[in-house]
Design an enzyme around this catalytic site. Structure first.
Site, PDB file in Angstrom:
ATOM      1  N   TYR A 213       0.834  -1.202   0.000  1.00  0.00           N
ATOM      2  CA  TYR A 213       0.000   0.000   0.000  1.00  0.00           C
ATOM      3  C   TYR A 213       0.864   1.246   0.000  1.00  0.00           C
ATOM      4  CZ  TYR A 213       0.903   0.805   5.006  1.00  0.00           C
ATOM      5  OH  TYR A 213       1.507   1.059   6.224  1.00  0.00           O
TER       6      TYR A 213
ATOM      7  N   LEU B 137      10.932   1.173   7.388  1.00  0.00           N
ATOM      8  CA  LEU B 137      10.388   1.633   6.117  1.00  0.00           C
ATOM      9  C   LEU B 137      11.039   2.968   5.791  1.00  0.00           C
ATOM     10  CD1 LEU B 137       8.249   1.195   3.857  1.00  0.00           C
ATOM     11  CD2 LEU B 137       6.756   2.676   5.206  1.00  0.00           C
TER      12      LEU B 137
ATOM     13  N   LYS C 242       6.544  -1.914   1.976  1.00  0.00           N
ATOM     14  CA  LYS C 242       5.325  -1.338   2.567  1.00  0.00           C
ATOM     15  C   LYS C 242       4.169  -2.319   2.377  1.00  0.00           C
ATOM     16  CE  LYS C 242       3.076   3.160   3.148  1.00  0.00           C
ATOM     17  NZ  LYS C 242       3.508   3.341   4.549  1.00  0.00           N
TER      18      LYS C 242
ATOM     19  N   GLU D  26      11.740   2.387  14.610  1.00  0.00           N
ATOM     20  CA  GLU D  26      10.822   3.417  14.113  1.00  0.00           C
ATOM     21  C   GLU D  26       9.531   3.317  14.904  1.00  0.00           C
ATOM     22  OE1 GLU D  26       9.853   2.729  10.010  1.00  0.00           O
ATOM     23  OE2 GLU D  26       9.683   0.562  10.280  1.00  0.00           O
TER      24      GLU D  26
END
Length: 284
Positions: free
Chosen positions: A33, A207, A149, A182
């Site tokens: 996505y 990411l 992703k 993250e």
């Protein structure tokens, strides 16, 4: 007005479209996505999002569902039909519908593509940035290809829910070596006492955020000292500032981690300057 979705070439009210029960996105989270921030009708960082979409699809060996030009038209038309000026536009591509089997379909199938758009209140985001946000920490229990992703986000969902239940906005994930990777849906940053901007190097453990890359370009243009490296929770707690970045949050100051204040517990000047610089510019 009912929200409008794009599903496999058709525009329809968001509650109407349907995909096959054996779609591999539903069965296996076999898909990817992207999320675009749209500000003033302009898709922000469009080239970066498109490049990352292509990379994610390539890593999973899913073909692009249509040409880039056709996809641009579908994105813009979905935004137009929803009559939005400031929005988040969500795109999902899965491998498609096939008999349930862990291995890829023996014969090629058509990828499934879904695009939706929802309004985004810039005023609410600005109000949040004025006070800053709290984050909590959780172990990083995700798979080892976070650079893709993928729609496989269950560990992220659990971390975000833990944050919400504790009254925080975000959860920072900590790897087996004790370093922050993250957030559950954002990249993590600190500013050292010496004024150096630090975020983790883009590898398979995080990411590579499109907003993250934009912030790097802004930092370079402002002549800021910058390092891509791992940092620990202890270093974060002793930092001058901290913030997160994402398409929806832009640059969002972090003022507390696990209930402990960062510096004086207020948004820092560097994070605020980076946010202003981001909002002042537009990159197609």
């Amino acid at each position: 007005m009912a929200r409008i979705a794009y599903v496999n070439g058709r525009y329809a009210p968001i509650n109407d479209p349907a995909i096959g029960i054996e779609d591999r996105g539903f069965q296996f989270a076999d898909g990817v996505y992207e999320v675009w921030l749209v500000k003033g009708g302009v898709f922000q960082d469009h080239a970066g999002h498109m490049a990352r979409l292509k990379r994610s699809l390539t890593e999973l060996r899913i073909p692009m569902p249509m040409s880039e030009a056709s996809l641009d038209i579908a994105l813009a038309e979905t935004l137009r039909r929803n009559r939005l000026n400031n929005a988040l536009v969500y795109l999902q591509v899965t491998r498609g519908v096939a008999k349930r089997d862990h291995a890829f379909p023996a014969s090629p199938v058509r990828p499934t593509i879904v695009i939706t758009a929802r309004p985004l209140s810039m005023a609410a985001s600005e109000k949040r940035a004025e006070t800053g946000i709290d984050v909590i920490t959780r172990p990083d229990e995700r798979w080892k290809r976070c650079d893709i992703k993928s729609v496989s986000l269950l560990p992220n969902v659990l971390a975000k829910q833990a944050a919400r239940e504790s009254g925080a906005y975000e959860a920072w994930l900590i790897d087996a070596d004790g370093f922050i990777t993250e957030g559950s849906s954002s990249n993590a940053w600190i500013v050292t006492p010496e004024g150096v901007l630090v975020t983790r190097k883009a590898d398979h453990g995080i990411l590579n955020g499109v907003t993250r890359l934009r912030i790097m370009r802004i930092a370079k243009s402002l002549g800021l000292s910058f390092e891509e490296r791992a940092f620990s929770l202890e270093e974060a707690l002793s930092a001058r500032e901290a913030f997160i970045s994402s398409a929806s949050s832009l640059v969002m100051p972090v003022v507390r981690v696990d209930g402990r204040p960062i510096a004086n517990g207020a948004p820092g000047s560097l994070a605020s300057a980076l946010r202003e610089a981001y909002l002042a510019g537009a990159e197609a």
